[in-house]
Design a protein around this motif. Structure first.
Motif, short mmCIF file in Angstrom:
data_model
loop_
_atom_site.label_atom_id
_atom_site.label_comp_id
_atom_site.label_asym_id
_atom_site.label_seq_id
_atom_site.Cartn_x
_atom_site.Cartn_y
_atom_site.Cartn_z
N VAL A 113 0.97 -1.20 -0.19
CA VAL A 113 0.03 -0.06 -0.04
C VAL A 113 0.83 1.20 0.14
CG1 VAL A 113 -1.53 1.35 1.13
CG2 VAL A 113 -1.94 -1.17 1.07
N ALA A 114 1.94 1.33 0.76
CA ALA A 114 3.00 2.42 0.82
C ALA A 114 3.43 2.80 -0.78
CB ALA A 114 4.13 2.03 1.68
N GLU A 115 3.72 1.53 -1.65
CA GLU A 115 4.18 1.83 -2.95
C GLU A 115 3.00 2.61 -3.63
OE1 GLU A 115 5.85 -1.54 -5.14
OE2 GLU A 115 7.18 -1.77 -3.43
N LEU A 116 1.74 2.03 -3.27
CA LEU A 116 0.63 2.55 -4.24
C LEU A 116 0.60 4.08 -3.71
CD1 LEU A 116 -1.48 1.60 -6.05
CD2 LEU A 116 -2.94 0.92 -4.03
N ASP A 117 0.61 4.30 -2.61
CA ASP A 117 0.51 5.87 -1.95
C ASP A 117 1.55 6.55 -2.73
OD1 ASP A 117 -1.49 5.30 -0.37
OD2 ASP A 117 -0.18 4.89 1.61
N GLU A 118 2.73 6.03 -2.99
CA GLU A 118 3.86 7.08 -3.71
C GLU A 118 3.46 6.95 -5.06
OE1 GLU A 118 7.45 4.80 -2.92
OE2 GLU A 118 7.16 4.99 -0.71
N GLY A 119 2.54 6.50 -5.70
CA GLY A 119 2.19 6.51 -6.98
C GLY A 119 2.71 5.30 -7.94
N LYS A 120 3.37 4.54 -7.22
CA LYS A 120 3.93 3.17 -8.10
C LYS A 120 2.70 2.39 -8.10
CE LYS A 120 8.52 4.16 -5.63
NZ LYS A 120 9.37 3.51 -4.81
N ARG A 121 3.46 1.22 -9.04
CA ARG A 121 2.56 0.07 -9.39
C ARG A 121 3.17 -1.15 -8.67
NH1 ARG A 121 0.84 -1.78 -15.36
NH2 ARG A 121 -0.24 -3.83 -14.88
N PRO A 122 2.97 -1.50 -7.39
CA PRO A 122 3.28 -2.56 -6.79
C PRO A 122 3.21 -4.02 -7.48
CG PRO A 122 1.38 -1.65 -5.53
CD PRO A 122 1.67 -0.83 -6.93
N VAL A 123 4.35 -4.66 -7.25
CA VAL A 123 4.24 -5.93 -7.99
C VAL A 123 4.65 -6.97 -6.80
CG1 VAL A 123 5.54 -7.56 -9.49
CG2 VAL A 123 4.85 -5.23 -10.19
N PHE A 124 4.14 -8.04 -6.51
CA PHE A 124 4.24 -8.95 -5.37
C PHE A 124 3.66 -10.32 -5.66
CE2 PHE A 124 0.24 -6.57 -5.32
CZ PHE A 124 -0.77 -7.57 -5.05
N PRO A 125 4.56 -11.31 -4.99
CA PRO A 125 4.09 -12.70 -5.11
C PRO A 125 3.08 -13.29 -4.46
CG PRO A 125 6.11 -12.52 -4.18
CD PRO A 125 5.64 -11.15 -4.43
N ILE A 126 2.43 -14.00 -4.70
CA ILE A 126 1.35 -14.91 -3.69
C ILE A 126 1.88 -16.30 -3.82
CG2 ILE A 126 -0.89 -15.59 -3.31
CD1 ILE A 126 -2.03 -13.13 -3.89
N GLU A 127 2.00 -16.97 -3.01
CA GLU A 127 2.69 -18.40 -2.95
C GLU A 127 1.55 -19.35 -2.70
OE1 GLU A 127 5.62 -19.33 -3.94
OE2 GLU A 127 6.61 -16.98 -4.03
N VAL A 128 1.35 -20.62 -3.45
CA VAL A 128 0.13 -21.31 -3.22
C VAL A 128 0.78 -22.63 -3.18
CG1 VAL A 128 -2.15 -22.16 -3.95
CG2 VAL A 128 -1.20 -19.82 -4.61
N GLU A 129 0.20 -23.46 -2.12
CA GLU A 129 0.67 -24.73 -1.83
C GLU A 129 -0.68 -25.67 -2.10
OE1 GLU A 129 3.60 -26.21 1.36
OE2 GLU A 129 1.54 -26.90 2.09
N LEU A 130 -0.56 -26.84 -2.89
CA LEU A 130 -1.79 -27.62 -3.24
C LEU A 130 -1.41 -28.81 -2.59
CD1 LEU A 130 -1.84 -26.87 -7.13
CD2 LEU A 130 -3.73 -26.34 -5.54
N SER A 131 -2.45 -29.44 -1.61
CA SER A 131 -2.29 -30.50 -0.87
C SER A 131 -3.54 -31.48 -0.86
CB SER A 131 -1.85 -30.31 0.44
OG SER A 131 -2.89 -29.34 1.10
#
Length: 152
Positions: A113-131
């Protein structure tokens, strides 16, 4: 996240994504930064070896990541649009029976959210485990998401 908010996010997500409803994917847990969803074993979803089709497992994993987006960044969606940019899935073992996807946000909400507040386009991973129900990990997926700021 309180129970009322979680139920609101769950029902809104399932209303907005008809394919998830079609597959019968259901929530098992939802909180800020985490989500778990289950694909119940159905013959219509089987592949040539009797387990869930890879496409169904991909949808399960991607859906759990999308639930994190709505549950964690729902208050930011008036100023940014979420998009998955890439996804990589590894099928580690043959999956049989019900499959659960547990997704975890790879960076802190505050940092994003801080990156978004700075006008940036944040990029981030979501890790998923299938079991499987007995806890055997049958696959892993990394989905890279971005929050694209709305144009002013």
């Amino acid at each position: 996240m309180d129970a009322e908010t979680a139920e609101f996010v769950k029902s809104g997500f399932l209303d907005a994504v008809p394919f998830v409803r079609h597959l019968g994917i259901e929530f098992t847990d939802l909180d800020h930064g985490t989500a778990s969803m289950r694909l119940t074993d159905q013959a219509d979803h089987h592949n040539h070896v009797g387990g869930p089709h890879a496409g169904a497992m991909f949808t399960l994993a991607e859906s759990a990541s999308g639930a994190i987006i709505i549950g964690t960044f729902g208050d930011q969606l008036n100023r940014a649009v979420p998009f998955p940019t890439t996804a990589e899935i590894s099928f580690l073992k043959v999956a049989m029976g019900d499959i659960t996807a547990k997704a975890t946000l790879g960076r802190s909400r505050d940092e994003i959210v801080a990156e978004l507040d700075e006008g940036k386009r944040p990029v981030f991973p979501i890790e998923v485990e299938l079991s499987t129900e007995d806890g055997t990990v049958t696959g892993k997926m990394t989905i890279i998401w971005t929050l694209k700021p709305n144009r002013k």
